[in-house]
Design an enzyme around this catalytic site. Structure first.
Site, mmCIF file in Angstrom:
data_model
loop_
_atom_site.group_PDB
_atom_site.id
_atom_site.type_symbol
_atom_site.label_atom_id
_atom_site.label_comp_id
_atom_site.label_asym_id
_atom_site.label_seq_id
_atom_site.Cartn_x
_atom_site.Cartn_y
_atom_site.Cartn_z
ATOM 1 N N PRO A 186 0.858 -1.251 0.111
ATOM 2 C CA PRO A 186 0.080 -0.133 -0.012
ATOM 3 C C PRO A 186 0.938 1.369 -0.188
ATOM 4 C CG PRO A 186 0.075 -1.171 2.172
ATOM 5 C CD PRO A 186 0.761 -1.938 1.028
ATOM 6 N N MET A 187 0.469 2.241 -0.877
ATOM 7 C CA MET A 187 1.126 3.574 -1.003
ATOM 8 C C MET A 187 0.174 4.722 -0.898
ATOM 9 S SD MET A 187 4.481 2.667 -3.668
ATOM 10 C CE MET A 187 3.137 1.750 -4.848
ATOM 11 N N THR A 188 0.433 5.601 -0.104
ATOM 12 C CA THR A 188 -0.640 6.585 -0.024
ATOM 13 C C THR A 188 -0.466 7.531 -1.123
ATOM 14 O OG1 THR A 188 -0.303 6.793 2.532
ATOM 15 C CG2 THR A 188 -1.316 8.709 1.394
ATOM 16 N N HIS B 131 -5.227 -1.991 8.452
ATOM 17 C CA HIS B 131 -4.142 -1.357 8.849
ATOM 18 C C HIS B 131 -4.129 -1.181 10.401
ATOM 19 C CE1 HIS B 131 -0.659 0.900 8.879
ATOM 20 N NE2 HIS B 131 -0.838 1.638 7.850
ATOM 21 N N ALA C 198 -0.884 -1.035 11.959
ATOM 22 C CA ALA C 198 0.303 -0.636 12.003
ATOM 23 C C ALA C 198 0.743 0.685 12.314
ATOM 24 C CB ALA C 198 1.357 -1.246 11.077
ATOM 25 N N HIS C 199 1.961 1.133 12.420
ATOM 26 C CA HIS C 199 2.557 2.287 12.298
ATOM 27 C C HIS C 199 1.992 3.480 13.166
ATOM 28 C CE1 HIS C 199 3.551 0.648 7.820
ATOM 29 N NE2 HIS C 199 4.183 0.059 8.990
ATOM 30 N N TYR D 191 -1.141 4.187 14.130
ATOM 31 C CA TYR D 191 -2.294 4.626 13.679
ATOM 32 C C TYR D 191 -3.349 4.053 14.839
ATOM 33 C CZ TYR D 191 -0.122 6.393 9.489
ATOM 34 O OH TYR D 191 0.578 7.093 8.662
#
Length: 287
Positions: free
Chosen positions: A25-27, A176, A178-179, A181
């Protein structure tokens, strides 16, 4: 014995993938900022990725509600118009022989009321993140500590977004988690100081993630669901698990409990060792 090669087909869950290449995934921030609807440019972007022969495409993060939004131009999957836009994407990908899943995203405290329709950020605890909101370049605001009613509502929003994804032609979803959030904010002692069943210790901090996964799986099935998880936090660059092995064991235990087996461990440094010479992915495979 024949060795598996990157270009060999593989079956994962219900997906018969033409090869083992996955697009992470890429924003993109290409959606209409007011409506969260994707347009022809997004359709063509993903069509080309499928034409290139990618086995599995995981989309950019997609909002499951207005309060999930963390920056400009992020698409949604909670209105009919948004679903119609994504249906054009999934149709284009399938026409090229591709497989595509929607990544469902809620940024939690990492946002600002100017992005969420005037509503304050949500988080497990009223702890303000340090730094500036992506692209808005204003400081993160103090989040609103979620009540159990808020938690239940967001859990239902994940399930509805997953159903909307399938109805829009997606082959599945990635949660999602992760990271740093929202789900990861519940998972971490750095952002979760609750004293109820969603806090206190590691196992209880993972309760929100577990309930989200269970609700999504009930809606669309475990064979169509991926979970992304990590040690790394976008807003806490120096954060480390106190006990990496205990943390990975706890995550895997949750995944086993809910019956999910398609995992996406996420790290910025694939060769970094966490414990006993093992990387994150090696630890995950161990358990």
């Amino acid at each position: 014995m024949k060795k598996n090669h990157l270009l060999d087909p593989i079956n994962i869950g219900e997906w018969n993938l033409r090869n083992r290449i996955v697009m992470a995934p890429m924003t993109r921030s290409f959606a209409d900022d007011e409506t969260g609807v994707v347009g022809p440019d997004v359709v063509e972007y993903y069509r080309k990725r499928a034409e290139d022969g990618i086995g599995l495409i995981i989309t950019e993060g997609i909002n499951l509600s207005p309060r999930a939004k963390g920056t400009f131009g992020i698409p949604g999957l909670f209105t009919e118009d948004q679903m119609t836009g994504w249906k054009k994407v999934t149709d284009a990908v399938h026409q090229e022989g591709g497989t595509i899943v929607a990544q469902l995203w809620h940024v939690g405290r990492l946002t600002h009321h100017e992005l969420t329709g005037g509503q304050p950020p949500q988080a497990p605890s009223a702890l303000k993140a340090k730094g500036l909101v992506h692209r808005l370049h204003k400081p993160y605001e103090m989040p609103e500590e979620m009540t159990e009613g808020d938690i239940q509502k967001v859990t239902e929003e994940y399930a509805q977004a997953a159903r909307n994804a399938i109805d829009s032609g997606f082959d599945g979803v990635e949660i999602h988690g992760a990271h740093g959030y929202l789900i990861d904010q519940f998972n971490s002692e750095a952002t979760n100081c609750r004293k109820d069943r969603y806090g206190r210790n590691l196992i209880q901090r993972l309760t929100f993630m577990k309930e989200v996964l269970a609700s999504v799986i009930k809606e669309i099935g475990a064979e169509k669901t991926i979970i992304r998880f990590s040690e790394i936090k976008d807003d806490l660059p120096d954060y480390k698990w106190k006990d990496p092995e205990e943390s990975v064991q706890a995550f895997i235990h949750v995944f086993q409990d809910v019956g999910i087996s398609i995992l996406h461990p996420s790290t910025n440094h694939f060769t970094e060792t966490l414990v006993n010479g093992m990387t994150l992915h090696e630890l995950v495979r161990k358990y």
